[in-house]
Scaffold this active site. Sequence first.
Site, PDB file in Angstrom:
ATOM      1  CD  GLU A   1     -18.652   6.240  -0.327  1.00 25.14           C
ATOM      2  OE1 GLU A   1     -19.454   5.509  -0.931  1.00 25.14           O
ATOM      3  OE2 GLU A   1     -18.284   6.036   0.848  1.00 25.14           O
TER       4      GLU A   1
ATOM      5  CD  GLU B   1     -23.374   5.810   1.671  1.00 28.76           C
ATOM      6  OE1 GLU B   1     -23.681   4.649   1.995  1.00 28.76           O
ATOM      7  OE2 GLU B   1     -23.009   6.114   0.523  1.00 28.76           O
TER       8      GLU B   1
END
Length: 616
Positions: free
Chosen positions: A252, A175
């Site tokens: 995710e 991320e």
Amino acid sequence: MLLKFLLLALGVSTAQAIEPFTWNNDTFLLHGKPYQIIGGQMDPQRIPYELWGDRLAKARSMGLNTIFSYVYWDQLVPEQGEWDTSGNNDIARYFKTAQEAGLNIVLRSGPYICGEHEWGGFPAWLSEVPDMEVRTNNPAFLSAAKSYIDKLGDELKDLMVTNGGPILMSQVENEYGSYGANHEYIASLRDMMREAYGIPLYTNDGGEQSMLEGGQIAGALAETDGSPQTGFAARNKYVTDASSLGPQLDGEYYITWLDQWASNNTHQTDVGNAAAIKTATSDLGWILKQNASFSIYMFHGGTNWGFQNGADWGNALEPITTSYDYGAPLDESGRTNEIYHAIRQTISSHVGKKNVPDLVSEKPLIEIPSITLKPSVSLFDALPDPIRKTAPVNMESVGQSYGFILYRHVATASMNGTLKTGDAPRDRVLVYVNGERVGVIDNTYEVPNTVQLSLKKHDVVDLLIENMGRVNYGSQIVDQRKGIVGNVTISGTVVSNWEIYPLPLVSPPSASGNAPKPSANSSPIFYTGSFDVKEVGDTYLELPEWTKGVVWVNGVNLGRYWTVGPQQSLYLPGVYLRESGNSITVLALEPTGDEGSVQGVTTRKWGNNPDPDMKS
Ligand SMILES: *[C@@H]1O[C@H](CO)[C@@H](O)[C@H](O)[C@H]1NC(C)=O
Ligand SMILES: *[C@@H]1O[C@H](CO)[C@@H](O)[C@H](O)[C@H]1NC(C)=O
Ligand SMILES: *[C@@H]1O[C@H](CO)[C@@H](O)[C@H](O)[C@H]1NC(C)=O
Ligand SMILES: *[C@@H]1O[C@H](CO)[C@@H](O)[C@H](O)[C@H]1NC(C)=O
Ligand SMILES: *[C@@H]1O[C@H](CO)[C@@H](O)[C@H](O)[C@H]1NC(C)=O
């Protein structure tokens, strides 16, 4: 016959070698065949290795075909130049076990992983490397990262899909677009991993323009996490580089969320919430129907053993609980719950019942009747040799990564006023004068308590500082040194001459001398006891009257407890027990004299209690 033989021979000699794992615009291809990743996250280093096989079999029998795994750099390289693959760090063995269970692997080796793990996976010793700046294109950081990635590549070589192993692809960073937009940095990591791993690469970012633009890098598939509808649409819209396009993966998918100490939240879970479970299964069903892929974060969270938990930073430190249950389909103790069964149903109806193995049997948890513990040794009577310094120094600079550190000063004159322990409390400072606790300064509170001191000449001041877990997310990760950074002052006057005692508490000290007598405001005490069990099994340890500390059973650090909650019991797996002669040690950081017993229960309770130190 002859013609068929000739064509076959011709085909074999002229066909291009099939890439073991690749993709086209719409689908992943494993050995040339479409492969839909039905994945879940489960990190080996949060699970006792003795239980890996059980957890992996349960993943497979929920219908998963792929395990996503973070790898914790700080655990593999506890000291610069070391490489520790013992116990729960034997990740090659974990991936081999996954392959035997019929599961493939997506590797998430960071070097930055977040994962609510200590410092997002960074080893504490990075703090002491000159000119170090983490998560950027900094030569010191890249060089440290490269030695880790190279070593990991060697360790996992035979397990890469290109060598017949289960590891399909690897994530670059984590991320990153939520943190920065330095493409040279991501390109450096991409090249490093390409060389060390030799498998396809991907990036995983939040489903927003700035995040995708910050994290995407040519030659790595760009994927998203969070809401699949938002993420897939954002990827379609904002990623235009053809070399980053391909099948959609929600890297995710969050069913619920993590638990933090002192958050004044109850445990986060959808168990008992039919509507929330329906939302999760309908999202996952939607992804499957799109022919897209997902990974459930977490399929099984496990436990932040010892001092492995990280922390978030809101307006204050938000340390993660010892339990990383995460409201996952497979709970912290490895038991399936209603979320598990609902998702299994969703996957079965997509892939066909016959493609989902039978459920794995589960043993009941055990109860352990109340165990009585006795004070054995005071922490201040079991100190190592001190390091003497004029000004205090941070924990990492004395070669320590986790645990506690004590700073002691003997007053050379009378001194009065407000105590300040360096630039900020890092993190929880227990303050003693002549062995009596006089206050607590704690960075988990937006406005930490202040402590007023009134010292006479020869008074002994002890500052016992707990590293509550380094921040794993956001801009705070730049400086995660613990202990004291800067000077200690009393009403602005610098206090010089310190004895520094590193207390990593890898194992509790052995008793010597007289048993301490606990009383309100006494210094920390180790309690010990022993117990037998009728039959070895998993349990949750409850510590009813204890305020805060750490628990060891048979030498294994089960992690921190803290009455503030929401966690009120610690997972104790049966693999750490034997039928007779189990030893238990509990560190009572703030003994009152009321504590002394613990018990094993089969159903854990969650809840919050006021912090006795924060009474105004
Ligand atoms: C795959 O997508 C790219 C970029 O959108 C496009 O140029 C290409 O034609 C597509 N290929 C196929 C086989 O559809
Ligand atoms: C904790 O939450 C409860 C219920 O939401 C609230 O009444 C209480 O004030 C909160 N306590 C603190 C210390 O924030
Ligand atoms: C998914 O794949 C199946 C089989 O290849 C195909 O029939 C279907 O149209 C695809 N669905 C979508 C939404 O692309
Ligand atoms: C600190 O306070 C004590 C008691 O109030 C007093 O006797 C002493 O003189 C003070 N010391 C200084 C340095 O102000
Ligand atoms: C700490 O105090 C010493 C002595 O007063 C001073 O020289 C030094 O600059 C101070 N350090 C910091 C970080 O403020």
